[in-house]
Structure formats: C-alpha cells, structure tokens
Design a protein around this motif. Structure first.
Motif, PDB file in Angstrom:
ATOM      1  N   SER A 188       0.836  -1.334   0.054  1.00  0.00           N
ATOM      2  CA  SER A 188      -0.142  -0.062   0.099  1.00  0.00           C
ATOM      3  C   SER A 188       0.899   1.368  -0.023  1.00  0.00           C
ATOM      4  CB  SER A 188      -0.756  -0.047   1.354  1.00  0.00           C
ATOM      5  OG  SER A 188      -0.013   0.143   2.320  1.00  0.00           O
ATOM      6  N   TYR A 189       0.098   2.264  -0.434  1.00  0.00           N
ATOM      7  CA  TYR A 189       0.843   3.606  -0.386  1.00  0.00           C
ATOM      8  C   TYR A 189       0.574   4.569   0.896  1.00  0.00           C
ATOM      9  CZ  TYR A 189       3.043   3.442  -5.014  1.00  0.00           C
ATOM     10  OH  TYR A 189       3.962   2.872  -5.887  1.00  0.00           O
ATOM     11  N   GLN A 190       1.867   4.917   1.388  1.00  0.00           N
ATOM     12  CA  GLN A 190       1.536   5.909   2.659  1.00  0.00           C
ATOM     13  C   GLN A 190       1.701   7.321   2.161  1.00  0.00           C
ATOM     14  OE1 GLN A 190       2.758   5.491   6.764  1.00  0.00           O
ATOM     15  NE2 GLN A 190       4.089   7.075   6.420  1.00  0.00           N
ATOM     16  N   TRP A 191       0.473   8.209   2.203  1.00  0.00           N
ATOM     17  CA  TRP A 191       0.660   9.548   1.560  1.00  0.00           C
ATOM     18  C   TRP A 191       0.761  10.668   2.483  1.00  0.00           C
ATOM     19  CZ3 TRP A 191       0.674   9.595  -3.663  1.00  0.00           C
ATOM     20  CH2 TRP A 191       0.358   8.507  -4.401  1.00  0.00           C
ATOM     21  N   ILE A 192       1.574  11.570   2.171  1.00  0.00           N
ATOM     22  CA  ILE A 192       1.829  12.905   2.850  1.00  0.00           C
ATOM     23  C   ILE A 192       1.320  13.924   1.947  1.00  0.00           C
ATOM     24  CG2 ILE A 192       3.004  11.731   4.490  1.00  0.00           C
ATOM     25  CD1 ILE A 192       5.582  13.236   3.262  1.00  0.00           C
ATOM     26  N   MET A 193       1.234  15.151   2.463  1.00  0.00           N
ATOM     27  CA  MET A 193       1.426  16.445   1.751  1.00  0.00           C
ATOM     28  C   MET A 193       2.618  16.992   2.306  1.00  0.00           C
ATOM     29  SD  MET A 193      -1.568  19.450   1.698  1.00  0.00           S
ATOM     30  CE  MET A 193      -2.952  18.388   0.877  1.00  0.00           C
ATOM     31  N   PRO A 194       3.743  16.971   1.590  1.00  0.00           N
ATOM     32  CA  PRO A 194       4.825  17.311   2.230  1.00  0.00           C
ATOM     33  C   PRO A 194       5.212  18.882   2.270  1.00  0.00           C
ATOM     34  CG  PRO A 194       5.165  16.701  -0.263  1.00  0.00           C
ATOM     35  CD  PRO A 194       3.723  16.351   0.083  1.00  0.00           C
ATOM     36  N   MET A 195       5.932  19.449   3.185  1.00  0.00           N
ATOM     37  CA  MET A 195       6.247  20.624   3.564  1.00  0.00           C
ATOM     38  C   MET A 195       7.243  20.966   2.612  1.00  0.00           C
ATOM     39  SD  MET A 195       4.062  21.881   5.725  1.00  0.00           S
ATOM     40  CE  MET A 195       4.574  23.346   6.060  1.00  0.00           C
ATOM     41  N   TYR A 196       8.191  20.071   2.174  1.00  0.00           N
ATOM     42  CA  TYR A 196       9.238  20.057   1.196  1.00  0.00           C
ATOM     43  C   TYR A 196       9.641  18.694   0.541  1.00  0.00           C
ATOM     44  CZ  TYR A 196      12.185  17.784   4.905  1.00  0.00           C
ATOM     45  OH  TYR A 196      12.425  16.891   5.778  1.00  0.00           O
ATOM     46  N   ILE A 197      10.357  18.511  -0.443  1.00  0.00           N
ATOM     47  CA  ILE A 197      10.614  17.307  -1.015  1.00  0.00           C
ATOM     48  C   ILE A 197      11.999  16.995  -0.622  1.00  0.00           C
ATOM     49  CG2 ILE A 197      11.088  16.276  -3.313  1.00  0.00           C
ATOM     50  CD1 ILE A 197       8.218  16.894  -2.866  1.00  0.00           C
ATOM     51  N   PRO A 198      12.080  15.714  -0.054  1.00  0.00           N
ATOM     52  CA  PRO A 198      13.560  15.356   0.309  1.00  0.00           C
ATOM     53  C   PRO A 198      14.493  15.592  -0.679  1.00  0.00           C
ATOM     54  CG  PRO A 198      11.856  13.683   0.971  1.00  0.00           C
ATOM     55  CD  PRO A 198      11.058  14.537   0.154  1.00  0.00           C
ATOM     56  N   PRO A 199      15.648  15.918  -0.542  1.00  0.00           N
ATOM     57  CA  PRO A 199      16.575  16.322  -1.715  1.00  0.00           C
ATOM     58  C   PRO A 199      16.822  15.032  -2.504  1.00  0.00           C
ATOM     59  CG  PRO A 199      17.310  17.528   0.444  1.00  0.00           C
ATOM     60  CD  PRO A 199      16.160  16.466   0.694  1.00  0.00           C
ATOM     61  N   VAL A 200      16.892  13.936  -1.910  1.00  0.00           N
ATOM     62  CA  VAL A 200      17.402  12.794  -2.696  1.00  0.00           C
ATOM     63  C   VAL A 200      16.450  12.302  -3.752  1.00  0.00           C
ATOM     64  CG1 VAL A 200      16.138  11.148  -1.358  1.00  0.00           C
ATOM     65  CG2 VAL A 200      18.270  10.372  -2.524  1.00  0.00           C
ATOM     66  N   LEU A 201      15.162  12.839  -3.580  1.00  0.00           N
ATOM     67  CA  LEU A 201      14.345  12.739  -4.741  1.00  0.00           C
ATOM     68  C   LEU A 201      14.315  13.588  -5.827  1.00  0.00           C
ATOM     69  CD1 LEU A 201      10.914  11.836  -2.747  1.00  0.00           C
ATOM     70  CD2 LEU A 201      12.786  10.536  -3.586  1.00  0.00           C
ATOM     71  N   LEU A 202      15.123  14.693  -5.658  1.00  0.00           N
ATOM     72  CA  LEU A 202      15.198  15.783  -6.485  1.00  0.00           C
ATOM     73  C   LEU A 202      16.170  15.108  -7.702  1.00  0.00           C
ATOM     74  CD1 LEU A 202      15.589  18.949  -4.566  1.00  0.00           C
ATOM     75  CD2 LEU A 202      13.362  17.884  -5.546  1.00  0.00           C
ATOM     76  N   LEU A 203      17.105  14.348  -7.289  1.00  0.00           N
ATOM     77  CA  LEU A 203      18.200  13.694  -8.035  1.00  0.00           C
ATOM     78  C   LEU A 203      17.753  12.261  -8.828  1.00  0.00           C
ATOM     79  CD1 LEU A 203      20.828  14.095  -5.613  1.00  0.00           C
ATOM     80  CD2 LEU A 203      20.424  15.569  -7.577  1.00  0.00           C
ATOM     81  N   GLU A 204      16.427  11.737  -8.660  1.00  0.00           N
ATOM     82  CA  GLU A 204      15.764  10.384  -9.055  1.00  0.00           C
ATOM     83  C   GLU A 204      15.344  10.869 -10.630  1.00  0.00           C
ATOM     84  OE1 GLU A 204      16.365   7.815  -7.984  1.00  0.00           O
ATOM     85  OE2 GLU A 204      17.464   8.268  -6.128  1.00  0.00           O
ATOM     86  N   SER A 205      15.322   9.882 -11.248  1.00  0.00           N
ATOM     87  CA  SER A 205      14.516   9.925 -12.518  1.00  0.00           C
ATOM     88  C   SER A 205      13.224   9.336 -12.058  1.00  0.00           C
ATOM     89  CB  SER A 205      15.281   8.864 -13.718  1.00  0.00           C
ATOM     90  OG  SER A 205      16.393   9.405 -13.989  1.00  0.00           O
ATOM     91  N   TRP A 206      12.052  10.038 -13.094  1.00  0.00           N
ATOM     92  CA  TRP A 206      10.874   9.531 -12.776  1.00  0.00           C
ATOM     93  C   TRP A 206      10.177   9.034 -14.010  1.00  0.00           C
ATOM     94  CZ3 TRP A 206       8.465  10.484  -7.931  1.00  0.00           C
ATOM     95  CH2 TRP A 206       9.144  10.769  -7.082  1.00  0.00           C
ATOM     96  N   HIS A 207       9.146   8.456 -14.120  1.00  0.00           N
ATOM     97  CA  HIS A 207       8.402   7.806 -15.305  1.00  0.00           C
ATOM     98  C   HIS A 207       7.010   7.946 -14.799  1.00  0.00           C
ATOM     99  CE1 HIS A 207       8.597   4.049 -13.085  1.00  0.00           C
ATOM    100  NE2 HIS A 207       7.275   3.812 -13.774  1.00  0.00           N
ATOM    101  N   GLU A 208       6.148   8.251 -16.131  1.00  0.00           N
ATOM    102  CA  GLU A 208       4.524   8.351 -15.656  1.00  0.00           C
ATOM    103  C   GLU A 208       4.211   6.867 -15.515  1.00  0.00           C
ATOM    104  OE1 GLU A 208       0.814   9.343 -18.425  1.00  0.00           O
ATOM    105  OE2 GLU A 208       2.607   9.882 -19.170  1.00  0.00           O
ATOM    106  N   ALA A 209       3.300   6.793 -14.567  1.00  0.00           N
ATOM    107  CA  ALA A 209       2.296   5.643 -14.083  1.00  0.00           C
ATOM    108  C   ALA A 209       1.439   5.165 -15.179  1.00  0.00           C
ATOM    109  CB  ALA A 209       1.823   5.998 -12.721  1.00  0.00           C
ATOM    110  N   ASP A 210       1.395   3.913 -15.479  1.00  0.00           N
ATOM    111  CA  ASP A 210       0.602   3.335 -16.267  1.00  0.00           C
ATOM    112  C   ASP A 210      -0.795   3.061 -15.370  1.00  0.00           C
ATOM    113  OD1 ASP A 210       0.437   0.808 -14.818  1.00  0.00           O
ATOM    114  OD2 ASP A 210       2.114  -0.082 -16.020  1.00  0.00           O
ATOM    115  N   LEU A 211      -1.733   2.685 -15.967  1.00  0.00           N
ATOM    116  CA  LEU A 211      -3.185   2.778 -15.574  1.00  0.00           C
ATOM    117  C   LEU A 211      -3.356   1.860 -14.345  1.00  0.00           C
ATOM    118  CD1 LEU A 211      -5.430   2.565 -18.585  1.00  0.00           C
ATOM    119  CD2 LEU A 211      -5.040   4.465 -16.933  1.00  0.00           C
ATOM    120  N   LEU A 212      -2.422   0.628 -14.429  1.00  0.00           N
ATOM    121  CA  LEU A 212      -2.447  -0.046 -13.293  1.00  0.00           C
ATOM    122  C   LEU A 212      -1.787   0.332 -12.004  1.00  0.00           C
ATOM    123  CD1 LEU A 212      -1.655  -3.915 -14.951  1.00  0.00           C
ATOM    124  CD2 LEU A 212      -4.029  -2.843 -14.194  1.00  0.00           C
ATOM    125  N   GLU A 213      -0.671   1.197 -12.282  1.00  0.00           N
ATOM    126  CA  GLU A 213       0.015   1.702 -11.451  1.00  0.00           C
ATOM    127  C   GLU A 213      -0.356   2.949 -10.414  1.00  0.00           C
ATOM    128  OE1 GLU A 213       4.689   0.807 -12.585  1.00  0.00           O
ATOM    129  OE2 GLU A 213       3.622   2.615 -13.569  1.00  0.00           O
TER     130      GLU A 213
END
Length: 275
Positions: free
Chosen positions: A249-274
C-alpha cells in the motif's frame, strides 16, 4: 502473551489540515519528547488550512496528534490513554480541540531484528526496519513513543485501533509496523514480494524525466513514479507524495518540502495499473 500489533499514528489524507502556529514563544512549537507540558500550556487557536472531510483527528504536525472534543469525551468515558498522554486544550473554528502530548516513552525496540541506518561515525541515524520487543510493551498499552524518535513519531496498538473503529471515528490511516505473530520467515517472504514489486516498476517504466519535468507533468494531472515513490495531485489539485510500504500500500503525505534525494531521481509516468 497477547499478540501485539503496532501501527503508526497517521492522519488520513481526508482529515482537516491545520496551519502551523507562527509563535515561537508558545510551547506548541517546543519539542515533544515525552516531558510534561501541562504547567506551561495555554490554549491557542489554530487556523484551518484545508477543511476536507474528517474532523475527528485534525492533521497538524507529525508527532503532535490532535483530537476533537467528541473524541476526547469518549476517551474520558472509557478512561482511554490514562497515564499515556496529556490533553492540551486548543481551539479551531470556535470549537474545542486537544493536542495529545504522549508522555509514554518506551525502550522497546528489538535491536537484534531491526535494521539500523547509521551515520559515518557509526552512531544511530534511523530505522530501516523497525521491530519491537513485545515483552517491553506493557499489557493494555494504547499509545506510545520510542526513546529513539520521541519527537517525530507516535505509535498505537491494536487496542487503540479497535477502539477508534468501534466508535466509528474517522480521520486516521493505520499503517501497521509490527505484528508479534509475524515470523522472520514471513518477513522474508514479504520482503521478497516487495522487492519483486519494485523490480516490476523498474521493468515497466517508459520515458524518464528529471524531477522538475516530472513535477510539471504532475501539475498537468499525471501520476509519476520513481522506485518506491509516487507523486500526484488529488481531485482538488493538491500535491501528494506517496511511499510504497511493505504491504504494497502507499502511505501518502502532503509534504512541506521534497526530500533532496528525490530531486536527483529519474521519474516515469505511471500506467493505469500503477495509478
């Protein structure tokens, strides 16, 4: 010994969101590490940031739970949380609220089974996997903190979860972090399934984007994924960051800031199942 299940005290994303108090002199902005606040506390008004659906457990700052007056009255009637918390009065929209100052701080981590993240000097930094020693959680416990992270995390037991559900209070999302009946073999199997899920995400990703570009796509209504992380907007256009948990399951938050490590990651678009 009764089976002990432990959950994080986590607000549902539909809970009313309260604005942080901009008053450094008030004890609401002091550290909440388990010490008493009663003698220094004075009631203070909290502004509403987002009204949302649920009002029983308004969302404030992590480690500082808040409850409504009707939840407090039910707790008083059932003598719930006695000796475990202090009820600190607040107001919001002309209604009474109470912050829970959790004074029940336990030394109950099983270091032999927990996975510890450490700083370069070898000192404790975080728990990569948290396992409790059930013998060190007193019978009847409802709410507690641990000595390693008293300022940022509140834990509750199955007893508290059942009480909330029996009273049909809304506004909490119970993310299980420990089950005394969950054997090491079961842990290993859960980890295998979790790793397989992450591998599937990796195998199915399409075009990759830097964080800035991915964030623009989120603003256009896309759901973006990077490993165990996911970001999206809700139906009111608010930004949410989710982390894939061991139970998938996913744990969701409304972040006050983005963890710096995530700024360096590559992202892709989720498909319908994701999504």
């Amino acid at each position: 010994m009764d089976n002990i299940k432990v959950y994080k005290f986590t607000n549902d994303q539909k809970s009313k969101l309260l604005a942080a108090v901009d008053n450094d002199d008030h004890p609401i902005n002091s550290d909440f590490h388990g010490e008493s606040k009663l003698t220094e506390w004075t009631s203070i008004n909290l502004e509403t940031l987002y009204k949302r659906t649920y009002n029983d457990f308004p969302d404030y700052v992590i480690g500082k739970p808040i409850i409504s007056k009707r939840v407090k009255e039910a707790m008083d009637k059932d003598q719930l949380l006695e000796g475990e918390v202090e009820f600190l009065p607040l107001t919001n929209d002309n209604e009474e609220l109470f912050m829970l100052n959790v004074v029940n701080v336990l030394d109950c981590v099983d270091y032999n089974r927990s996975e510890i993240g450490r700083f370069k000097d070898g000192s404790w930094a975080r728990f990569n996997k948290l396992v409790f020693d059930p013998a060190k959680i007193p019978h009847g416990t409802c709410m507690f903190k641990i000595k390693e992270t008293p300022g940022v995390q509140v834990f509750v037991t199955e007893k508290f979860k059942q009480w909330v559900e029996e009273h049909k209070f809304k506004g909490l999302s119970f993310s299980q972090v420990y089950d005394a009946d969950f054997t090491e073999e079961m842990e290993a199997e859960q980890q295998r399934i979790y790793d397989a899920a992450l591998e599937l995400i990796e195998q199915n990703k399409g075009k990759e984007y830097a964080y800035e570009d991915a964030r623009e796509l989120v603003d256009q209504g896309k759901t973006m994924i990077s490993g165990r992380w996911k970001m999206k907007l809700d139906d009111q256009g608010r930004f949410w960051l989710g982390e894939l948990l061991r139970d998938l399951s996913y744990q969701w938050i409304m972040p006050m800031y983005i963890p710096p490590v995530l700024l360096l990651e590559s992202w892709h678009e989720a498909d319908l199942l994701e999504q």
